[in-house]
Design an enzyme around this catalytic site. Structure first.
Site, short mmCIF file in Angstrom:
data_model
loop_
_atom_site.label_atom_id
_atom_site.label_comp_id
_atom_site.label_asym_id
_atom_site.label_seq_id
_atom_site.Cartn_x
_atom_site.Cartn_y
_atom_site.Cartn_z
N GLU A 43 45.38 48.92 31.24
CA GLU A 43 44.96 47.85 32.05
C GLU A 43 45.07 46.46 31.26
O GLU A 43 45.58 45.42 31.76
CB GLU A 43 43.61 48.03 32.56
CG GLU A 43 43.40 49.30 33.96
CD GLU A 43 44.40 48.71 34.87
OE1 GLU A 43 44.67 47.34 34.92
OE2 GLU A 43 44.88 49.38 35.65
N TYR A 62 38.21 41.91 36.53
CA TYR A 62 39.30 42.98 37.08
C TYR A 62 39.45 44.14 36.09
O TYR A 62 39.52 45.13 36.73
CB TYR A 62 40.78 41.98 36.85
CG TYR A 62 42.02 42.99 37.22
CD1 TYR A 62 42.25 43.37 38.17
CD2 TYR A 62 42.63 43.64 35.90
CE1 TYR A 62 43.10 44.47 38.59
CE2 TYR A 62 43.47 44.46 36.30
CZ TYR A 62 43.78 45.00 37.35
OH TYR A 62 44.78 46.04 37.65
N ASP A 96 44.37 42.56 41.73
CA ASP A 96 45.18 41.57 41.08
C ASP A 96 46.27 41.24 41.90
O ASP A 96 45.99 41.16 43.28
CB ASP A 96 46.22 42.88 39.99
CG ASP A 96 46.94 43.92 40.75
OD1 ASP A 96 46.95 43.89 42.30
OD2 ASP A 96 47.77 44.55 40.43
#
Length: 352
Positions: free
Chosen positions: A45, A128, A146
């Site tokens: 990520e 996020y 996203d």
């Protein structure tokens, strides 16, 4: 209220069409009880921020081969990690990666926090990333949003407010679809949908599992969403770098300041990039010559024009900044992209 029918239909699609990723546990294996490795999820990520899956795969493989667990990464030398990151861009991510790994080891006994709130305490982990790791690694019903998810939500619900103003509304809509069951698979499913079906141009509506409820498709405007506010034109900055080679082939390099663009990365001595080239002071007195081509590079917020000055100096040269690295230990691939461009320009001017 959660829309379980939409979530269920997307999960059914994902079970059949999930992309194969080196950091992902496929849905069939996940159903059999195979758990994702939080370290690999977190690493992927961080790497995927502002970067494509295609660009990340090789970096991910190299990192996990060299540092297969978070403790190994935490113990790594900063320079080694920055060198492996070179070329992936957005170098603050690499610095935060090290800080995060060291915090997991020092403050959490080598185990990642298992909640979104806990993950947010790690250096460099924002909303996020915390949501993505909590959902994918720990099956917390955290909503992951996203760019792909924003596009899917804007089309599914016909949100015509331009980005970035639409972000809060799109996040709220995404929350209405996040299921309590299989939230990790769902998070990956909706991102896969945006990446492979609901693409920015020419979305493949004919094979989309959400084609019937999609309000934008019904209105015939799916390819036009999400709308975006006009971007401000990027300014142009200028600077100078000095590429100095000693008689024995050693190359003059310095580590850039920890804060700022390319922080902590290895590079050639140079000026700041927010002023012109006229007040440049070289790192040592030498017969500097300008490379015939100027380096041009684009960062997130500005375009850069970089003059490259080249010289060769004797063995007893004493630079005011930087240090000479033996040529056999110098790998241009360890430099960030803009510095590699400067090296190539210098070699075109003096290829010896």
């Amino acid at each position: 209220m959660k829309d379980s029918a939409l979530s269920a239909s997307l999960l059914g699609w994902y079970d059949r069409h999930a992309r194969s990723m080196p950091w992902r546990v496929p849905p069939a294996e996940r159903a059999r009880g195979v758990l994702p490795d939080p370290y690999r999820v977190w690493l992927s990520e961080v790497m995927l921020q502002q970067t494509t899956v295609a660009a990340v795969r090789d970096y991910f493989h190299r990192f996990t081969t060299r540092w297969p667990e978070v403790a190994a990464l935490a113990a790594a030398e900063d320079a080694e990690v920055m060198a492996e990151w070179a070329g992936l861009g957005y170098y603050a991510r690499a610095r935060n990666l090290l800080k995060g790994a060291r915090a997991v080891v020092a403050e959490h006994g080598g185990r990642f926090p298992e909640t979104r709130e806990g993950l947010l305490t790690l250096p460099g982990v924002g909303p996020y990333t915390a949501s993505a790791v909590a959902a994918i690694a720990f099956d917390e019903a955290a909503t992951v949003v996203d760019g792909n998810v924003e596009r899917v939500m804007a089309r599914l619900f016909l949100v015509e407010t331009p980005l970035p103003a639409a972000k809060p509304a799109l996040t709220r809509l995404a929350e209405t679809l996040t299921p309590e069951e299989r939230p990790g698979d769902y998070a990956q499913a909706v991102m896969d949908l945006g990446a492979t079906i609901c693409t920015p141009r020419k979305p493949a509506c004919g094979i989309c599992p959400w084609r019937e409820p999609c309000a934008a498709r019904a209105a015939g405007v799916q390819a036009e969403l999400p709308r975006r506010s006009p971007k401000a034109e990027k300014p142009v900055r200028e600077g100078t770098v000095w590429v100095c080679l000693r008689e024995d082939g050693a190359v003059l390099l310095e580590t850039r300041p920890e804060k700022g663009l390319l922080g902590g990365m290895l590079g050639f001595p140079g000026t700041d990039w927010d002023r012109g080239k006229t007040d440049a002071t070289p790192p040592l007195a030498a017969g500097w010559q300008a490379a015939p081509v100027e380096v041009r590079h684009t960062f997130t917020h500005f375009h850069l024009k970089l003059a490259v000055m080249v010289s060769r100096v004797p063995l007893d040269a004493q630079p005011a900044r930087g240090r000479f690295q033996p040529r056999e230990a110098f790998r241009p691939a360890d430099l960030p992209t803009v510095m590699r461009k400067a090296w190539e320009a210098a070699m075109a001017a003096d290829p010896r």
